[in-house]
Design an enzyme around this catalytic site. Sequence first.
Site, PDB file in Angstrom:
ATOM      1  N   TYR A 187       0.972  -0.954  -0.189  1.00 16.83           N
ATOM      2  CA  TYR A 187       0.530  -0.278  -0.048  1.00 16.83           C
ATOM      3  C   TYR A 187       0.632   1.622   0.608  1.00 16.83           C
ATOM      4  O   TYR A 187       2.059   1.207   0.284  1.00 16.83           O
ATOM      5  CB  TYR A 187      -1.092   0.240   1.410  1.00 16.83           C
ATOM      6  CG  TYR A 187      -1.606   1.473   1.363  1.00 16.83           C
ATOM      7  CD1 TYR A 187      -2.356   1.422   0.553  1.00 16.83           C
ATOM      8  CD2 TYR A 187      -1.231   1.946   2.465  1.00 16.83           C
ATOM      9  CE1 TYR A 187      -3.520   2.557   0.629  1.00 16.83           C
ATOM     10  CE2 TYR A 187      -2.549   3.420   2.568  1.00 16.83           C
ATOM     11  CZ  TYR A 187      -3.502   3.793   1.485  1.00 16.83           C
ATOM     12  OH  TYR A 187      -3.831   4.491   2.081  1.00 16.83           O
ATOM     13  N   ASP A 201      -0.522  15.869   5.950  1.00 15.42           N
ATOM     14  CA  ASP A 201      -1.524  15.402   4.851  1.00 15.42           C
ATOM     15  C   ASP A 201      -2.727  16.383   4.782  1.00 15.42           C
ATOM     16  O   ASP A 201      -3.554  16.000   5.187  1.00 15.42           O
ATOM     17  CB  ASP A 201      -1.979  13.616   5.219  1.00 15.42           C
ATOM     18  CG  ASP A 201      -2.846  13.259   4.483  1.00 15.42           C
ATOM     19  OD1 ASP A 201      -2.947  13.281   3.417  1.00 15.42           O
ATOM     20  OD2 ASP A 201      -3.277  12.538   4.955  1.00 15.42           O
ATOM     21  N   ASP A 231      -2.990   5.669  -2.696  1.00 16.52           N
ATOM     22  CA  ASP A 231      -3.961   6.613  -2.117  1.00 16.52           C
ATOM     23  C   ASP A 231      -3.886   7.437  -3.599  1.00 16.52           C
ATOM     24  O   ASP A 231      -3.172   8.982  -3.259  1.00 16.52           O
ATOM     25  CB  ASP A 231      -3.588   7.548  -0.752  1.00 16.52           C
ATOM     26  CG  ASP A 231      -4.404   7.876  -0.241  1.00 16.52           C
ATOM     27  OD1 ASP A 231      -5.112   8.086  -0.980  1.00 16.52           O
ATOM     28  OD2 ASP A 231      -4.008   8.428   0.591  1.00 16.52           O
ATOM     29  N   ASP A 245      -6.248   9.871  -3.635  1.00 11.77           N
ATOM     30  CA  ASP A 245      -6.883  11.741  -2.626  1.00 11.77           C
ATOM     31  C   ASP A 245      -8.428  12.282  -3.028  1.00 11.77           C
ATOM     32  O   ASP A 245      -8.575  10.966  -3.387  1.00 11.77           O
ATOM     33  CB  ASP A 245      -5.780  12.617  -1.954  1.00 11.77           C
ATOM     34  CG  ASP A 245      -5.019  12.396  -1.248  1.00 11.77           C
ATOM     35  OD1 ASP A 245      -4.683  11.878  -0.988  1.00 11.77           O
ATOM     36  OD2 ASP A 245      -4.267  13.296  -1.674  1.00 11.77           O
ATOM     37  N   HIS A 256      -7.364   4.420  -4.570  1.00  8.83           N
ATOM     38  CA  HIS A 256      -8.720   4.732  -4.095  1.00  8.83           C
ATOM     39  C   HIS A 256      -8.776   6.335  -3.920  1.00  8.83           C
ATOM     40  O   HIS A 256      -7.826   6.858  -4.422  1.00  8.83           O
ATOM     41  CB  HIS A 256      -9.291   4.300  -2.467  1.00  8.83           C
ATOM     42  CG  HIS A 256      -8.059   4.557  -1.582  1.00  8.83           C
ATOM     43  ND1 HIS A 256      -8.322   6.073  -1.680  1.00  8.83           N
ATOM     44  CD2 HIS A 256      -7.344   3.994  -0.877  1.00  8.83           C
ATOM     45  CE1 HIS A 256      -6.880   6.186  -0.029  1.00  8.83           C
ATOM     46  NE2 HIS A 256      -6.464   4.755   0.114  1.00  8.83           N
ATOM     47  N   GLU A 303     -11.048  10.033  -2.399  1.00 10.58           N
ATOM     48  CA  GLU A 303     -12.249   9.863  -1.137  1.00 10.58           C
ATOM     49  C   GLU A 303     -12.929  10.795  -1.649  1.00 10.58           C
ATOM     50  O   GLU A 303     -13.200  11.784  -2.475  1.00 10.58           O
ATOM     51  CB  GLU A 303     -11.698  10.373   0.233  1.00 10.58           C
ATOM     52  CG  GLU A 303     -10.661  11.068  -0.444  1.00 10.58           C
ATOM     53  CD  GLU A 303      -8.999  11.165   0.457  1.00 10.58           C
ATOM     54  OE1 GLU A 303      -9.064  12.323   1.481  1.00 10.58           O
ATOM     55  OE2 GLU A 303      -8.745  10.599   0.711  1.00 10.58           O
ATOM     56  N   CYS A 339      -6.349  14.823   7.316  1.00 10.89           N
ATOM     57  CA  CYS A 339      -6.750  12.419   7.407  1.00 10.89           C
ATOM     58  C   CYS A 339      -7.654  12.108   7.714  1.00 10.89           C
ATOM     59  O   CYS A 339      -8.706  12.985   8.459  1.00 10.89           O
ATOM     60  CB  CYS A 339      -5.425  12.551   8.447  1.00 10.89           C
ATOM     61  SG  CYS A 339      -4.738  10.966   9.431  1.00 10.89           S
ATOM     62  N   ARG A 353     -13.205   5.515  -1.335  1.00 12.22           N
ATOM     63  CA  ARG A 353     -13.145   5.622   0.109  1.00 12.22           C
ATOM     64  C   ARG A 353     -14.014   7.017  -0.059  1.00 12.22           C
ATOM     65  O   ARG A 353     -14.615   7.845   0.013  1.00 12.22           O
ATOM     66  CB  ARG A 353     -11.888   6.103   0.099  1.00 12.22           C
ATOM     67  CG  ARG A 353     -12.070   6.662   1.667  1.00 12.22           C
ATOM     68  CD  ARG A 353     -10.150   7.244   2.354  1.00 12.22           C
ATOM     69  NE  ARG A 353     -10.418   8.584   3.298  1.00 12.22           N
ATOM     70  CZ  ARG A 353      -9.063   9.192   3.809  1.00 12.22           C
ATOM     71  NH1 ARG A 353      -7.885   7.868   2.801  1.00 12.22           N
ATOM     72  NH2 ARG A 353      -9.380  10.089   4.472  1.00 12.22           N
ATOM     73  N   GLU A 401     -13.850   4.956   5.987  1.00 10.85           N
ATOM     74  CA  GLU A 401     -12.898   5.165   7.362  1.00 10.85           C
ATOM     75  C   GLU A 401     -12.948   5.806   8.228  1.00 10.85           C
ATOM     76  O   GLU A 401     -14.331   5.912   8.748  1.00 10.85           O
ATOM     77  CB  GLU A 401     -12.263   6.386   7.183  1.00 10.85           C
ATOM     78  CG  GLU A 401     -11.281   7.864   7.019  1.00 10.85           C
ATOM     79  CD  GLU A 401      -9.896   6.617   7.215  1.00 10.85           C
ATOM     80  OE1 GLU A 401      -9.587   5.121   7.648  1.00 10.85           O
ATOM     81  OE2 GLU A 401      -8.738   6.452   7.419  1.00 10.85           O
ATOM     82  N   ASN A 420      -8.636  -0.622   7.240  1.00  9.73           N
ATOM     83  CA  ASN A 420      -7.941   0.904   7.972  1.00  9.73           C
ATOM     84  C   ASN A 420      -6.972   1.136   8.913  1.00  9.73           C
ATOM     85  O   ASN A 420      -7.388   0.573  10.013  1.00  9.73           O
ATOM     86  CB  ASN A 420      -7.841   1.852   7.271  1.00  9.73           C
ATOM     87  CG  ASN A 420      -6.682   2.694   7.576  1.00  9.73           C
ATOM     88  OD1 ASN A 420      -5.163   2.837   7.893  1.00  9.73           O
ATOM     89  ND2 ASN A 420      -6.526   4.594   7.323  1.00  9.73           N
TER      90      ASN A 420
END
Length: 309
Positions: free
Chosen positions: A48, A62, A89, A91, A116, A118, A126, A161, A191, A213
């Site tokens: 990952y 982040d 990721d 974002d 993924h 989101e 985060c 996500r 999440e 996660n």
Amino acid sequence: MLYSNVTPEQKRAALREMLVPGTARQFPGAFNPLSARLIEEKGFDGVYVSGAVLANDLGLPDIGLTTLTEVATRAGQIARMTDLPTLVDADTGFGEPMNVARTIQELEHAGLAGCHIEDQFNPKRCGHLDGKNVVDLGTMVKRIAAAADARRDPNFLIMARTDVRGVEGLGAVIDRAKALVDAGADAIFPEAMKDLSEFEAVCQAVDVPVLANMTEFGKSELFTRQQLAATGVAMVIYPVTLLRSAMGEAERVLDAIVSDGTQESRVDSMLTRARLYELVDYEAYNRFDTGIFNFQVPDLDIHTNNANL
């Protein structure tokens, strides 16, 4: 030697095959290419690449400051060092639906097995921090639909996500997950789940793989693989674990140098030189062409302190 012997297409097919509900496949987070090789050597299922880790490695928080180019470049460097499939990721997809479409094709080109996307606003934060904001469902549906439409390899995994749990509760997570599957999501990443019962509820609500996660210091307890498998989870990520471990030890070594004037007290915990040579496969390069690569690899026991020299 050099890079993976497995093509990106083969890795994508392998990822699809392994993501069976209830298997809880483990994907530790790699913070650099060499750590991906270590993950593979230890027998894990996949790799990952965390957006938080990529940002933090650049000295940034982040909050959506990294660019598509930075993420695709670094994630590609990591993916090509391992035979395992790598999930990254992405974002919020780095912009509007057209930008999301480009993101997918750039990540395909970089050799990733999936990503993924989101449903936070950009700039984001985060997933385990408070005060998150999520876009409306229609906007997120457009992101996922654009991603699914843009991919050229049908095995490239599009994971949706959702961060809505911390804003509107579990019911909204389930409603949104169903809608995103209908929009083209191949898997769901809910999440900041509160407990095992919430993971189970999401797994039962959709007929696609669900990710858990297991990040330290977050909203979720650090459940075991067996516990998560029992809920129906198909994939488990440990996104920042290796970076935190490496930076924690780096800080302890620097403290020792400051206090003792030498790193001697921390040498026993270091990766030996011979072990490092083994991970980067010096010997294979030496065999490749001794007329060019004519160095000698020390014949040292990789598990002894003598190999530190």
